[in-house]
Motif scaffolding. Structure first.
Motif, PDB file in Angstrom:
ATOM      1  N   GLN A 118      30.348  16.678   9.750  1.00 53.59           N
ATOM      2  CA  GLN A 118      31.205  17.017  10.883  1.00 53.59           C
ATOM      3  C   GLN A 118      30.791  18.351  11.486  1.00 53.59           C
ATOM      4  O   GLN A 118      30.759  18.513  12.713  1.00 53.59           O
ATOM      5  N   ALA A 119      30.489  19.310  10.629  1.00 51.87           N
ATOM      6  CA  ALA A 119      30.086  20.627  11.117  1.00 51.87           C
ATOM      7  C   ALA A 119      28.782  20.539  11.896  1.00 51.87           C
ATOM      8  O   ALA A 119      28.622  21.191  12.947  1.00 51.87           O
ATOM      9  N   ARG A 120      27.839  19.746  11.387  1.00 52.97           N
ATOM     10  CA  ARG A 120      26.577  19.578  12.118  1.00 52.97           C
ATOM     11  C   ARG A 120      26.820  18.975  13.494  1.00 52.97           C
ATOM     12  O   ARG A 120      26.259  19.425  14.502  1.00 52.97           O
ATOM     13  N   ALA A 121      27.666  17.955  13.537  1.00 52.93           N
ATOM     14  CA  ALA A 121      27.966  17.332  14.831  1.00 52.93           C
ATOM     15  C   ALA A 121      28.608  18.328  15.779  1.00 52.93           C
ATOM     16  O   ALA A 121      28.275  18.398  16.961  1.00 52.93           O
ATOM     17  N   PRO A 134      25.958   4.738  16.519  1.00 45.67           N
ATOM     18  CA  PRO A 134      27.177   5.025  17.285  1.00 45.67           C
ATOM     19  C   PRO A 134      28.468   4.954  16.475  1.00 45.67           C
ATOM     20  O   PRO A 134      29.381   5.759  16.696  1.00 45.67           O
ATOM     21  N   HIS A 135      28.561   4.021  15.524  1.00 55.65           N
ATOM     22  CA  HIS A 135      29.787   3.926  14.715  1.00 55.65           C
ATOM     23  C   HIS A 135      29.978   5.178  13.868  1.00 55.65           C
ATOM     24  O   HIS A 135      31.093   5.699  13.735  1.00 55.65           O
ATOM     25  N   VAL A 136      28.881   5.664  13.297  1.00 53.87           N
ATOM     26  CA  VAL A 136      28.957   6.877  12.474  1.00 53.87           C
ATOM     27  C   VAL A 136      29.300   8.067  13.356  1.00 53.87           C
ATOM     28  O   VAL A 136      30.150   8.906  12.998  1.00 53.87           O
ATOM     29  N   LEU A 189      33.101  12.218  15.635  1.00 53.20           N
ATOM     30  CA  LEU A 189      33.728  12.761  16.842  1.00 53.20           C
ATOM     31  C   LEU A 189      35.248  12.648  16.775  1.00 53.20           C
ATOM     32  O   LEU A 189      35.966  13.584  17.169  1.00 53.20           O
ATOM     33  N   GLU A 190      35.737  11.535  16.291  1.00 52.03           N
ATOM     34  CA  GLU A 190      37.189  11.380  16.184  1.00 52.03           C
ATOM     35  C   GLU A 190      37.762  12.351  15.161  1.00 52.03           C
ATOM     36  O   GLU A 190      38.883  12.846  15.324  1.00 52.03           O
ATOM     37  N   ALA A 191      37.000  12.629  14.111  1.00 55.81           N
ATOM     38  CA  ALA A 191      37.446  13.633  13.147  1.00 55.81           C
ATOM     39  C   ALA A 191      37.522  15.007  13.802  1.00 55.81           C
ATOM     40  O   ALA A 191      38.453  15.786  13.544  1.00 55.81           O
ATOM     41  N   LEU A 192      36.557  15.316  14.667  1.00 56.97           N
ATOM     42  CA  LEU A 192      36.590  16.590  15.396  1.00 56.97           C
ATOM     43  C   LEU A 192      37.754  16.633  16.370  1.00 56.97           C
ATOM     44  O   LEU A 192      38.354  17.690  16.586  1.00 56.97           O
ATOM     45  N   VAL A 193      38.070  15.492  16.962  1.00 57.57           N
ATOM     46  CA  VAL A 193      39.242  15.425  17.839  1.00 57.57           C
ATOM     47  C   VAL A 193      40.505  15.725  17.043  1.00 57.57           C
ATOM     48  O   VAL A 193      41.396  16.451  17.497  1.00 57.57           O
TER      49      VAL A 193
END
Length: 985
Positions: free
Chosen positions: A542-545, A570-572, A577-581
């Motif tokens: 998540q941090a990398r993203a 895309p699924h990953v 992204l949703e976790a970041l949201v």
């Protein structure tokens, strides 16, 4: 000819009995050919005389028509001896078609019993009545929609081909009603701001009904509101002359008064006339973001701002943070207060994020365009300049109670044009700076929360049970957050999402490091510390993203683009992204689209600088994003232009793009991603990725040609050209310069385009870049045509044809052939021009190349016009027009309308020519350059002169002459001749 002066003709209400409509029920039409259906089946209505009987009975509105009345309707004062028997015969035949329950005999006559909805006329009457009620209630948009439905029921001339004096009278009556409805709808068009669109239709109508003064009046208003004051006055002069010549009378007083108001530049004329009851705004925008359900504290500020909004008299309130600290809750407070105040602003609420803390703040003129659209203003009615937009915006707000929330403003200068100018409206502004230079503003300095409020907010998110068990730890957490609302919300959200954590665990994680703030930098450091709370608790992936996604310059990013940048499925990527949201570090702007708050983006980039183990990873991430955009744009180009070899000359990409099932989906993607794609071009214009950046411009050529993104496209071309010069890469520079030449040519700056195209050709030859050589030669040929250097143009185009053939580029060859057709046409070789254009079209059609095939049809239409084959020319240009519209090519849509106007002029149809030319002016507004506008004005003037509106024609020619003189164009001499000719008559 007609001169309207009496009361309006009203179609009487129907009194036929109401009957249920079933799927196999009969339906009738009289607003066109007299026809009858049973369900979907068209029934035979017999001979013209039998249709005359059917029409006469339908128009009796369910009442019985006696035999004598029907005989009079058929034959007037001289009926034949067997008239009654003939009527009975026709009635008997109709009864067999309609049934005995529908055509009934009574009292020595006949009647048709049917439901109101079964007859188009009664349906039209009902809709017209609804429209009248809607207009009386102030709902202009609904009234306009209903009247358009009424007019849509007509299918040509009413009672078409029906004989008899009764049918003649009814035809005249219905045509008059249709014209009155059209006038009403055009009046409503003007009231809702569609004046530019109305000009074209009104021009044609005044040509068809030259003595109908109401149409002339509407045309004057439409022209005046479109910024064409001189033409509006010319319409009055033409009308006065015509009335004097034809009827020996002066214009009616209303028309003369309108002329005086235009002479005075009456500002009130720019707005709809006052109505008996105040009309609400055509649209009621409701743009406020959702308020947070756990809004906490700030009671004094809520009360203070709420009270001021409730009694708003045009005052401006600014909510700003001390020293510009981020995350203090300015937006949250403003949105909450705005929602509470909605009832005081019944006409709507506008909202915009002005991106004041970002690198590219929102331009006031762009925001005004968005606001005007939200308020119901048509695109074509929105002016080009900031001052004009601001003036129209204030006029549109006048008389309405609308709240404007201007979020995240950069400074007072940015928001001044966005402020309402009249009482009744209010503006609520948030900013990182105090608006001390905003005259009349009520300033509120928003500080961090009190400890009690901070703990209350934390408790609402985490839960009373968990906080109550560890109150001291909770106080330590909010203190570590500096009582900053955004920091508290992030920390509390992370704790709420982790049921195994205690509050003490979170407090320990936030211990001493967040307290080391320098006083002068407290705001920025506090924001950074707040973001560290969320970032530090992210999983490594998540941090990398979070770090890498913040590198992209675009305003947002799609899921597919994000997956490419991260090099993930895309699924990953979506899970990350949703976790970041969920952590509030990223926002989901729409399904499948994500964006950063401006300060969070800066923080993400700082994290990338600090935490990426390999600095190369940042470059690789942007390279993958570039690959994605280039590969996808190349796919769009190939789908739109099958067989074009350009895609084979682009830099190879290591990562695949999206694939589309049809060209419409492909174009949707291209125009949706336009801003992000062009931002990427500017961002990666550096040595390692320069060639791919340039090629992305090539592949996204539609963005430059459409007109919608022309300025952004040109700016990107300038950026990559300068980068290529610094790198000393002649291939990249030649392609960048060629892109810039194309942008200049499309904008009508032909001298600049010629210089750039010449330089591009020299660079391309040095780099041995066959693609750029062929494109540059083709461009220089068409530019030479515009410069009337026909011999040079022919040489360049022949060179282009040879280059395209050497490359096996059939579509490129077809393009050069069609351009060469125009050179032949300009030099009087009409026959060979037609042959060349047809050769180009043949290639395009063989390859299934719809868009460029439209360019071929455009060239062929011009050649056929000059050869006098007008119907064929109209057909080809109409085909081109439809394709350009479907492909969203506004420039070529407008130019096709212009060429259709030329056909109509040449074929002696000036009224239709004027309509096409007016439409061309509307479509080309803001694109194509002044030279093309001058051409359209010249043709419009010729059309207007052809329908007797010589004063207005003179205005058009004077404006065209001014354009040509300023550009030094040779067309100026032709316009002077036109003006001289009109002066001698």
């Amino acid at each position: 000819m007609d001169r309207d002066s009496g009361p309006r003709v009203r179609v009487p209400e129907q009194r036929a009995p109401s009957m249920p409509v079933t799927p196999d029920a009969l339906r009738f039409t009289v607003l066109g050919p007299v026809r009858v259906w049973r369900g979907p089946e068209l029934l035979s209505s017999g001979s013209p005389q039998q249709r005359a009987l059917l029409a006469a009975l339908l128009l009796r509105e369910g009442r019985t028509a006696t035999a004598g009345e029907l005989i009079d309707a058929f034959w007037g004062e001289e009926p034949p001896s067997q008239a009654l028997a003939t009527i009975r015969t026709y009635a008997s035949r109709l009864r067999k078609v309609l049934g005995q329950d529908t055509l009934v005999s009574e009292s020595g006559g006949y009647a048709i019993r049917t439901d109101r909805a079964a007859l188009d006329l009664t349906l039209a009457q009902d809709l017209a009545a609804e429209a009248e009620k809607a207009r009386a209630a102030g709902d202009r948009c609904q009234a306009r929609t209903l009247i358009n439905k009424v007019l849509g029921l007509w299918d040509g001339e009413a009672l078409a081909s029906v004989p008899g004096p009764y049918a003649d009278n009814q035809r005249t009556r219905l045509e008059e009603w249709r014209l009155q409805l059209t006038e009403t709808r055009l009046d409503l068009d003007l009231e809702v701001g569609c004046h530019a669109e109305a000009v074209s239709e009104l021009t044609a109508l005044t040509a068809a009904h030259p003595l109908r003064e109401r149409l002339r009046e509407l045309l004057m208003v439409a022209l005046y509101r479109s910024g064409r004051q001189a033409e509006a006055l010319a319409v009055y002069a033409d009308t006065r002359r015509l009335l004097a010549e034809e009827l020996g009378v002066d214009p009616r007083p209303e028309l003369a008064q309108l002329q005086q108001r235009i002479l005075r530049a009456d500002e009130e004329l720019a707005r709809p006339a006052d109505e008996p009851a105040p009309a609400p705004a055509p649209l009621r925008p409701a743009q406020l973001p959702a308020t947070v359900p756990d809004f906490t504290g700030r009671s004094a500020f809520v009360s203070e701002l709420g009270s001021r909004l409730a009694t708003a008299e045009g005052s401006v309130m600014a909510v700003s943070a001390v020293a510009g600290i981020g995350g203090v809750g300015k937006t949250t407070l403003a949105v909450h207060v705005a929602h509470q105040a909605r009832r005081h602003f019944p006409d709507g609420q506008l909202y915009v994020d002005l991106q004041g803390a970002g690198a590219r703040v929102a331009e006031p003129e762009t925001v005004l365009g968005s606001f005007l659209r939200a308020l119901g203003t048509a695109d074509s009615a929105i002016p080009d300049t900031l001052d004009e937009r601001a003036a129209l915006y204030r006029s549109t707000l006048d008389g309405r109670r609308i709240l404007i929330l201007l979020d995240n403003a950069h400074d007072a200068a940015q928001i001044r044009p966005l402020l309402p100018g009249t009482p009744g409206c209010a503006a609520l502004v948030t900013s990182r700076v105090r608006m001390v230079d905003l005259a009349g503003a009520h300033l509120v300095d928003l500080d961090v929360m009190s400890p009690e409020e901070a703990l209350q907010l934390f408790t609402r998110i985490v839960g009373a049970e968990r906080v109550g068990a560890e109150r001291e730890a909770a106080l330590d957490v909010v203190a570590a957050c500096g009582f900053l609302p955004l920091a508290i919300r992030i920390a509390a959200s992370r704790l709420a999402a982790r049921r195994t954590w205690t509050v003490s665990v979170l407090a320990a994680k936030l211990a001493d490091e967040r307290r080391r703030l320098d006083e002068l930098q407290a705001g920025d450091l506090a924001v950074k510390a707040t973001f560290e709370l969320g970032y530090g608790q992210l999983e490594p992936a998540q941090a990398r993203a979070f770090r890498l996604l913040g590198l992209a310059d675009g305003p947002d990013i799609s899921l597919a683009a994000a997956a490419a940048l991260l090099n993930l499925h895309p699924h990953v990527a979506e899970d990350l992204l949703e976790a970041l949201v969920d952590t509030s570090l990223v926002e989901s702007a729409a399904p499948g689209r994500y964006r950063y708050h401006d300060l969070v983006r800066l923080y993400a980039r700082a994290c990338a600088e600090r935490d990426e183990q390999s600095p190369v990873e940042k470059e690789l991430a942007l390279s993958r994003l570039l690959d994605f955009y280039l590969a996808t744009a190349a796919g769009v180009y190939a789908l739109e232009r099958p067989g074009d070899r350009l895609v084979d000359h682009l830099e190879r990409t290591e990562h695949a793009g999206l694939a589309f099932g049809d060209r419409h989906a492909a174009l949707d993607w291209l125009y949706t991603e336009a801003t992000n794609l062009l931002a990427c071009v500017r961002q990666v214009a550096r040595p390692a990725t320069l060639r791919r950046a340039v090629d992305l411009l090539y592949a996204a050529l539609d963005l430059g040609e459409s007109g919608a993104n022309a300025k952004q496209y040109e700016a990107a071309a300038v950026t990559v050209r300068e980068a290529a010069r610094e790198c000393g890469d002649p291939r990249a520079e030649s392609r960048a310069v060629m892109s810039l030449a194309n942008a200049h040519q499309l904008a009508g700056r032909f001298d600049h385009a010629d210089r750039e195209a010449e330089e591009a050709m020299q660079l391309a030859e040095t780099a041995e870049d066959l693609l750029a050589v062929s494109w540059a030669a083709n461009a220089r040929g068409i530019i030479a045509l515009y410069h009337n250097r026909h011999q040079d143009g022919e040489a360049f185009l022949n060179q282009a044809i040879d280059a395209f053939r050497s490359d096996g580029n059939r579509p490129g060859e077809a393009s050069a052939l069609c351009n060469l057709s125009r050179i032949h046409l300009a030099t009087g070789r009409t026959g060979s021009a037609i042959t060349l254009a047809r050769s180009g079209i043949e290639i395009y059609d063989l390859l299934g190349h719809a868009l460029r095939g439209a360019n071929g049809r455009y060239a062929l239409g011009m050649a056929l016009t000059q050869s006098g084959e007008f119907p064929a020319a109209t057909g080809k240009l109409t085909e081109a027009l439809e394709i350009f519209r479907d492909s969203r090519q506004r420039l070529w849509e407008g130019m096709s309308l212009f060429r259709l106007a030329e056909v109509e002029i040449a074929s002696g149809q000036p009224a239709q020519a004027a309509q096409y030319a007016e439409l061309a002016l509307t479509v080309l507004r803001g694109i194509g350059g002044e030279w093309r506008r001058g051409n359209v004005l010249t043709v419009l003037g010729r059309a207007l002169a052809g329908i007797g509106q010589t004063g207005r024609a003179q205005v058009c020619w004077n404006e065209a002459l001014e354009i040509y003189d300023e550009l030094g164009s040779p067309e100026a001499d032709g316009v002077r001749s036109l003006l001289t000719g009109i002066a001698t008559h």
